[in-house]
Design a protein around this motif. Sequence first.
Motif, PDB file in Angstrom:
ATOM      1  N   SER A 197       8.403  -5.603  -2.455  1.00  0.00           N
ATOM      2  CA  SER A 197       7.288  -5.851  -1.540  1.00  0.00           C
ATOM      3  C   SER A 197       6.587  -4.557  -1.170  1.00  0.00           C
ATOM      4  O   SER A 197       5.358  -4.490  -1.134  1.00  0.00           O
ATOM      5  CB  SER A 197       7.802  -6.553  -0.283  1.00  0.00           C
TER       6      SER A 197
ATOM      7  N   THR B  43       4.487  -3.346  -4.082  1.00  0.00           N
ATOM      8  CA  THR B  43       3.254  -4.144  -4.214  1.00  0.00           C
ATOM      9  C   THR B  43       2.225  -3.726  -3.177  1.00  0.00           C
ATOM     10  O   THR B  43       1.039  -3.570  -3.489  1.00  0.00           O
ATOM     11  CB  THR B  43       3.582  -5.635  -4.049  1.00  0.00           C
ATOM     12  N   LEU B  44       2.656  -3.520  -1.930  1.00  0.00           N
ATOM     13  CA  LEU B  44       1.724  -3.115  -0.875  1.00  0.00           C
ATOM     14  C   LEU B  44       1.150  -1.724  -1.156  1.00  0.00           C
ATOM     15  O   LEU B  44      -0.026  -1.464  -0.890  1.00  0.00           O
ATOM     16  CB  LEU B  44       2.438  -3.127   0.480  1.00  0.00           C
ATOM     17  N   LYS B  45       1.970  -0.829  -1.702  1.00  0.00           N
ATOM     18  CA  LYS B  45       1.474   0.509  -2.025  1.00  0.00           C
ATOM     19  C   LYS B  45       0.407   0.442  -3.108  1.00  0.00           C
ATOM     20  O   LYS B  45      -0.620   1.129  -3.040  1.00  0.00           O
ATOM     21  CB  LYS B  45       2.632   1.400  -2.482  1.00  0.00           C
TER      22      LYS B  45
ATOM     23  N   ASP C  51      -1.528  -2.126  -3.673  1.00  0.00           N
ATOM     24  CA  ASP C  51      -2.716  -2.696  -3.042  1.00  0.00           C
ATOM     25  C   ASP C  51      -3.490  -1.637  -2.272  1.00  0.00           C
ATOM     26  O   ASP C  51      -4.728  -1.595  -2.316  1.00  0.00           O
ATOM     27  CB  ASP C  51      -2.310  -3.839  -2.096  1.00  0.00           C
ATOM     28  N   CYS C  52      -2.774  -0.773  -1.532  1.00  0.00           N
ATOM     29  CA  CYS C  52      -3.438   0.303  -0.778  1.00  0.00           C
ATOM     30  C   CYS C  52      -4.199   1.236  -1.709  1.00  0.00           C
ATOM     31  O   CYS C  52      -5.340   1.617  -1.423  1.00  0.00           O
ATOM     32  CB  CYS C  52      -2.411   1.086   0.043  1.00  0.00           C
TER      33      CYS C  52
ATOM     34  N   GLU D  91      -5.440   0.589  -4.642  1.00  0.00           N
ATOM     35  CA  GLU D  91      -6.609  -0.084  -5.221  1.00  0.00           C
ATOM     36  C   GLU D  91      -7.741  -0.198  -4.204  1.00  0.00           C
ATOM     37  O   GLU D  91      -8.910  -0.002  -4.532  1.00  0.00           O
ATOM     38  CB  GLU D  91      -6.219  -1.464  -5.735  1.00  0.00           C
ATOM     39  N   VAL D  92      -7.393  -0.507  -2.941  1.00  0.00           N
ATOM     40  CA  VAL D  92      -8.431  -0.602  -1.902  1.00  0.00           C
ATOM     41  C   VAL D  92      -9.064   0.770  -1.663  1.00  0.00           C
ATOM     42  O   VAL D  92     -10.275   0.882  -1.449  1.00  0.00           O
ATOM     43  CB  VAL D  92      -7.845  -1.183  -0.606  1.00  0.00           C
TER      44      VAL D  92
ATOM     45  N   LEU E 137      -3.214  -3.142   5.363  1.00  0.00           N
ATOM     46  CA  LEU E 137      -2.258  -2.970   4.273  1.00  0.00           C
ATOM     47  C   LEU E 137      -1.338  -1.771   4.516  1.00  0.00           C
ATOM     48  O   LEU E 137      -0.139  -1.831   4.229  1.00  0.00           O
ATOM     49  CB  LEU E 137      -3.008  -2.793   2.953  1.00  0.00           C
TER      50      LEU E 137
ATOM     51  N   TYR F 247       2.633  -1.870   4.776  1.00  0.00           N
ATOM     52  CA  TYR F 247       3.434  -1.028   3.889  1.00  0.00           C
ATOM     53  C   TYR F 247       4.424  -0.165   4.678  1.00  0.00           C
ATOM     54  O   TYR F 247       5.577   0.002   4.288  1.00  0.00           O
ATOM     55  CB  TYR F 247       2.510  -0.145   3.051  1.00  0.00           C
TER      56      TYR F 247
END
Length: 290
Positions: A35, A38-40, A42-43, A45-46, A69, A73
Amino acid sequence: RLTVARCHPTSPPAGGPTPGGQSRSRSVPRAMAESAATLKADCDEVRSMLDRATRPNVQRELQRLLGQLEAEYARAESAGTPAAVPAAAPAPANAPSASNTAAGIGDRKPLAAAAAPAAARAASTHAAAGPWTEITTFALDLGGYSSPQITVDIRLKGVEQLPADSVTCDFTEASFDLKVMGLEGKNYRFLRTNLEKDIVPGESSVKVKKNHVVVTLQKEKDEFGYSSWSDLCAKGKRKSKADKPSDPSAGIMDLMKDLYEDGDDNTKKLIGEAMYKARRGEKFEPKDDM
Protein backbone atom coordinates in the motif's frame (compact mmCIF):
# COMPACT_ATOMS: atom_id res chain seq x y z
CA ARG A 1 -16.31 -40.83 48.73
CA LEU A 2 -16.37 -39.23 45.29
CA THR A 3 -13.33 -38.30 43.23
CA VAL A 4 -13.72 -35.50 40.65
CA ALA A 5 -11.43 -35.75 37.66
CA ARG A 6 -10.56 -32.53 35.84
CA CYS A 7 -9.81 -32.57 32.14
CA HIS A 8 -7.39 -29.97 30.83
CA PRO A 9 -7.66 -28.93 27.15
CA THR A 10 -4.65 -29.62 25.02
CA SER A 11 -2.64 -26.41 24.52
CA PRO A 12 0.11 -25.75 22.01
CA PRO A 13 3.71 -25.92 23.21
CA ALA A 14 5.03 -22.83 24.96
CA GLY A 15 6.17 -20.28 22.43
CA GLY A 16 4.63 -22.26 19.54
CA PRO A 17 2.67 -20.42 16.84
CA THR A 18 -1.08 -20.57 16.73
CA PRO A 19 -2.27 -22.43 13.60
CA GLY A 20 -2.58 -19.88 10.82
CA GLY A 21 -1.24 -17.07 13.04
CA GLN A 22 2.23 -17.01 11.49
CA SER A 23 0.93 -16.57 7.95
CA ARG A 24 -1.43 -13.80 9.04
CA SER A 25 1.34 -11.92 10.89
CA ARG A 26 3.52 -12.05 7.79
CA SER A 27 0.77 -10.99 5.37
CA VAL A 28 -0.15 -7.81 7.25
CA PRO A 29 3.27 -6.06 6.92
CA ARG A 30 3.48 -7.19 3.30
CA ALA A 31 0.09 -5.61 2.55
CA MET A 32 1.11 -2.39 4.31
CA ALA A 33 4.35 -2.23 2.33
CA GLU A 34 2.49 -2.74 -0.96
CA SER A 35 0.00 0.00 0.00
CA ALA A 36 2.82 2.43 0.85
CA ALA A 37 4.59 1.67 -2.44
CA THR A 38 1.38 2.29 -4.38
CA LEU A 39 0.77 5.61 -2.61
CA LYS A 40 4.37 6.69 -3.26
CA ALA A 41 3.95 5.95 -6.96
CA ASP A 42 0.71 7.94 -6.98
CA CYS A 43 2.46 10.91 -5.33
CA ASP A 44 5.25 10.83 -7.91
CA GLU A 45 2.77 10.76 -10.79
CA VAL A 46 0.70 13.65 -9.38
CA ARG A 47 3.90 15.70 -8.91
CA SER A 48 4.79 15.03 -12.55
CA MET A 49 1.32 16.17 -13.64
CA LEU A 50 1.62 19.26 -11.43
CA ASP A 51 4.90 20.24 -13.09
CA ARG A 52 3.20 20.11 -16.50
CA ALA A 53 -0.03 21.84 -15.46
CA THR A 54 -0.49 25.46 -16.55
CA ARG A 55 -4.06 26.30 -15.56
CA PRO A 56 -4.44 27.76 -12.02
CA ASN A 57 -7.59 25.75 -11.22
CA VAL A 58 -5.95 22.52 -12.34
CA GLN A 59 -2.84 23.33 -10.27
CA ARG A 60 -4.94 23.94 -7.15
CA GLU A 61 -6.81 20.65 -7.55
CA LEU A 62 -3.57 18.74 -8.12
CA GLN A 63 -2.02 20.40 -5.05
CA ARG A 64 -5.02 19.38 -2.95
CA LEU A 65 -4.84 15.81 -4.26
CA LEU A 66 -1.08 15.65 -3.67
CA GLY A 67 -1.54 16.79 -0.06
CA GLN A 68 -4.08 14.02 0.57
CA LEU A 69 -1.89 11.34 -1.03
CA GLU A 70 1.20 12.45 0.93
CA ALA A 71 -0.77 12.31 4.18
CA GLU A 72 -2.01 8.78 3.39
CA TYR A 73 1.50 7.72 2.40
CA ALA A 74 2.93 9.04 5.68
CA ARG A 75 0.31 7.12 7.67
CA ALA A 76 0.86 3.92 5.68
CA GLU A 77 4.64 4.16 6.03
CA SER A 78 4.46 4.68 9.80
CA ALA A 79 1.95 1.83 10.20
CA GLY A 80 4.12 -0.50 8.12
CA THR A 81 7.19 -0.16 10.39
CA PRO A 82 6.05 -1.05 13.93
CA ALA A 83 8.51 -0.90 16.80
CA ALA A 84 10.12 -4.17 17.87
CA VAL A 85 8.42 -5.78 20.84
CA PRO A 86 10.94 -6.95 23.45
CA ALA A 87 10.77 -10.52 24.75
CA ALA A 88 8.71 -10.97 27.87
CA ALA A 89 10.85 -11.13 31.02
CA PRO A 90 9.89 -13.18 34.07
CA ALA A 91 7.93 -11.17 36.61
CA PRO A 92 9.88 -10.18 39.75
CA ALA A 93 8.86 -11.56 43.09
CA ASN A 94 7.52 -8.23 44.35
CA ALA A 95 5.53 -7.47 41.19
CA PRO A 96 1.86 -6.59 41.75
CA SER A 97 -0.55 -9.44 41.27
CA ALA A 98 -2.90 -9.67 38.28
CA SER A 99 -5.87 -8.80 40.46
CA ASN A 100 -4.14 -5.67 41.81
CA THR A 101 -3.11 -4.56 38.31
CA ALA A 102 -6.62 -5.01 36.98
CA ALA A 103 -8.03 -3.03 39.89
CA GLY A 104 -5.52 -0.22 39.37
CA ILE A 105 -3.51 -1.08 42.48
CA GLY A 106 0.25 -1.42 42.48
CA ASP A 107 3.25 0.22 40.89
CA ARG A 108 2.36 2.13 37.66
CA LYS A 109 5.86 3.40 36.84
CA PRO A 110 6.56 0.74 34.17
CA LEU A 111 3.45 1.92 32.27
CA ALA A 112 4.61 5.54 32.37
CA ALA A 113 8.10 4.52 31.23
CA ALA A 114 6.64 2.59 28.29
CA ALA A 115 4.45 5.54 27.30
CA ALA A 116 7.37 8.00 27.27
CA PRO A 117 9.16 6.58 24.17
CA ALA A 118 5.85 6.45 22.29
CA ALA A 119 5.19 10.10 23.12
CA ALA A 120 8.71 11.00 21.99
CA ARG A 121 8.20 9.22 18.66
CA ALA A 122 4.90 11.00 18.13
CA ALA A 123 6.48 14.38 18.91
CA SER A 124 9.38 13.78 16.53
CA THR A 125 6.98 13.05 13.67
CA HIS A 126 5.49 16.26 12.38
CA ALA A 127 1.73 16.54 12.59
CA ALA A 128 1.39 14.53 9.40
CA ALA A 129 2.65 15.67 6.02
CA GLY A 130 -0.70 17.32 5.40
CA PRO A 131 -3.40 18.36 5.13
CA TRP A 132 -1.83 21.59 3.93
CA THR A 133 -2.91 25.18 4.46
CA GLU A 134 -2.11 27.03 1.25
CA ILE A 135 -0.12 30.25 1.58
CA THR A 136 -1.73 32.91 -0.61
CA THR A 137 -0.15 36.15 0.65
CA PHE A 138 3.48 36.96 -0.12
CA ALA A 139 5.80 39.76 -1.17
CA LEU A 140 7.65 39.38 -4.48
CA ASP A 141 10.82 41.17 -5.55
CA LEU A 142 11.69 40.38 -9.19
CA GLY A 143 14.74 42.63 -9.06
CA GLY A 144 15.89 45.07 -11.72
CA TYR A 145 17.34 44.45 -15.14
CA SER A 146 20.14 41.83 -15.07
CA SER A 147 19.43 41.12 -11.39
CA PRO A 148 20.71 37.61 -10.49
CA GLN A 149 18.04 36.71 -7.93
CA ILE A 150 14.33 36.80 -7.19
CA THR A 151 13.08 37.04 -3.61
CA VAL A 152 9.79 35.69 -2.22
CA ASP A 153 9.01 36.92 1.31
CA ILE A 154 6.30 35.10 3.29
CA ARG A 155 5.10 36.36 6.68
CA LEU A 156 4.36 33.66 9.27
CA LYS A 157 4.17 34.75 12.89
CA GLY A 158 6.42 32.76 15.22
CA VAL A 159 8.01 30.67 12.46
CA GLU A 160 11.51 31.27 13.89
CA GLN A 161 10.56 29.20 16.98
CA LEU A 162 10.16 25.98 14.96
CA PRO A 163 12.92 23.35 14.71
CA ALA A 164 15.21 23.78 11.73
CA ASP A 165 13.86 20.70 9.93
CA SER A 166 10.28 22.00 10.11
CA VAL A 167 10.91 24.46 7.25
CA THR A 168 11.99 22.90 3.94
CA CYS A 169 11.98 23.95 0.31
CA ASP A 170 12.50 21.69 -2.71
CA PHE A 171 13.76 23.37 -5.88
CA THR A 172 13.68 22.27 -9.52
CA GLU A 173 14.51 24.24 -12.66
CA ALA A 174 10.86 25.22 -13.12
CA SER A 175 9.34 25.05 -9.62
CA PHE A 176 9.83 25.28 -5.87
CA ASP A 177 7.87 23.75 -2.99
CA LEU A 178 8.04 25.44 0.44
CA LYS A 179 6.69 23.52 3.45
CA VAL A 180 6.33 24.82 7.01
CA MET A 181 5.22 22.05 9.38
CA GLY A 182 3.79 22.23 12.87
CA LEU A 183 3.29 26.00 13.19
CA GLU A 184 0.53 26.43 15.80
CA GLY A 185 -0.89 23.03 14.88
CA LYS A 186 -0.99 23.69 11.12
CA ASN A 187 1.11 22.71 8.13
CA TYR A 188 1.64 25.48 5.58
CA ARG A 189 2.65 25.08 1.96
CA PHE A 190 3.67 27.44 -0.86
CA LEU A 191 4.05 25.55 -4.15
CA ARG A 192 4.76 27.29 -7.44
CA THR A 193 5.23 25.42 -10.71
CA ASN A 194 5.67 26.64 -14.27
CA LEU A 195 8.03 29.44 -13.27
CA GLU A 196 8.40 32.12 -15.90
CA LYS A 197 12.04 31.18 -16.55
CA ASP A 198 14.52 28.59 -15.36
CA ILE A 199 16.29 28.85 -12.01
CA VAL A 200 19.40 27.15 -10.60
CA PRO A 201 18.16 24.71 -7.90
CA GLY A 202 21.58 24.22 -6.29
CA GLU A 203 22.08 27.97 -5.75
CA SER A 204 18.54 28.75 -4.58
CA SER A 205 17.86 28.83 -0.84
CA VAL A 206 15.35 29.33 1.97
CA LYS A 207 16.04 31.35 5.13
CA VAL A 208 13.98 31.76 8.30
CA LYS A 209 13.84 35.15 9.97
CA LYS A 210 11.68 36.55 12.75
CA ASN A 211 8.06 36.14 11.57
CA HIS A 212 9.31 35.66 7.99
CA VAL A 213 10.39 32.94 5.57
CA VAL A 214 12.48 34.23 2.65
CA VAL A 215 12.91 32.11 -0.50
CA THR A 216 15.70 33.21 -2.83
CA LEU A 217 15.57 31.97 -6.43
CA GLN A 218 18.82 32.08 -8.38
CA LYS A 219 18.20 33.01 -12.02
CA GLU A 220 19.82 31.01 -14.78
CA LYS A 221 22.37 32.99 -16.73
CA ASP A 222 22.49 32.83 -20.51
CA GLU A 223 24.90 34.32 -23.06
CA PHE A 224 23.30 37.76 -22.63
CA GLY A 225 23.34 37.75 -18.81
CA TYR A 226 20.47 37.39 -16.35
CA SER A 227 17.08 37.75 -18.01
CA SER A 228 14.36 40.05 -16.77
CA TRP A 229 11.22 38.50 -15.25
CA SER A 230 7.77 40.08 -15.51
CA ASP A 231 6.06 37.66 -13.09
CA LEU A 232 6.85 34.69 -10.88
CA CYS A 233 4.97 32.12 -12.99
CA ALA A 234 4.42 31.94 -16.72
CA LYS A 235 0.90 32.55 -18.00
CA GLY A 236 1.11 29.83 -20.63
CA LYS A 237 3.25 26.81 -21.35
CA ARG A 238 6.95 27.33 -20.80
CA LYS A 239 9.33 26.83 -23.67
CA SER A 240 11.93 24.13 -23.25
CA LYS A 241 15.61 24.84 -23.82
CA ALA A 242 15.46 22.92 -27.09
CA ASP A 243 12.76 25.29 -28.34
CA LYS A 244 14.75 28.44 -27.60
CA PRO A 245 16.15 29.97 -30.81
CA SER A 246 19.86 30.62 -31.19
CA ASP A 247 19.20 33.52 -33.58
CA PRO A 248 18.68 36.79 -31.62
CA SER A 249 16.29 38.13 -34.26
CA ALA A 250 14.16 35.00 -33.95
CA GLY A 251 14.05 35.56 -30.19
CA ILE A 252 12.78 39.09 -30.72
CA MET A 253 10.02 37.81 -33.00
CA ASP A 254 9.01 35.26 -30.36
CA LEU A 255 8.95 38.03 -27.76
CA MET A 256 6.67 40.11 -29.97
CA LYS A 257 4.38 37.10 -30.40
CA ASP A 258 4.15 36.68 -26.65
CA LEU A 259 3.36 40.38 -26.23
CA TYR A 260 0.74 40.08 -28.93
CA GLU A 261 -0.98 37.16 -27.19
CA ASP A 262 -1.00 38.86 -23.78
CA GLY A 263 -1.69 42.45 -24.89
CA ASP A 264 -4.92 44.42 -25.25
CA ASP A 265 -6.61 45.29 -28.56
CA ASN A 266 -4.49 48.38 -29.26
CA THR A 267 -1.28 46.51 -28.47
CA LYS A 268 -2.28 43.61 -30.72
CA LYS A 269 -3.10 46.01 -33.54
CA LEU A 270 0.22 47.83 -33.17
CA ILE A 271 2.34 44.67 -32.96
CA GLY A 272 0.41 42.97 -35.75
CA GLU A 273 1.05 45.85 -38.12
CA ALA A 274 4.75 45.98 -37.16
CA MET A 275 5.21 42.25 -37.73
CA TYR A 276 3.41 42.42 -41.07
CA LYS A 277 5.63 45.25 -42.34
CA ALA A 278 8.75 43.56 -40.95
CA ARG A 279 8.03 40.47 -43.05
CA ARG A 280 7.64 42.64 -46.15
CA GLY A 281 10.81 44.58 -45.43
CA GLU A 282 8.98 47.87 -44.91
CA LYS A 283 9.77 50.39 -42.21
CA PHE A 284 7.11 50.64 -39.53
CA GLU A 285 6.19 54.11 -38.31
CA PRO A 286 3.48 54.05 -35.60
CA LYS A 287 0.75 56.62 -35.79
CA ASP A 288 0.47 59.35 -33.20
CA ASP A 289 -2.93 58.15 -31.98
CA MET A 290 -1.43 54.81 -30.99
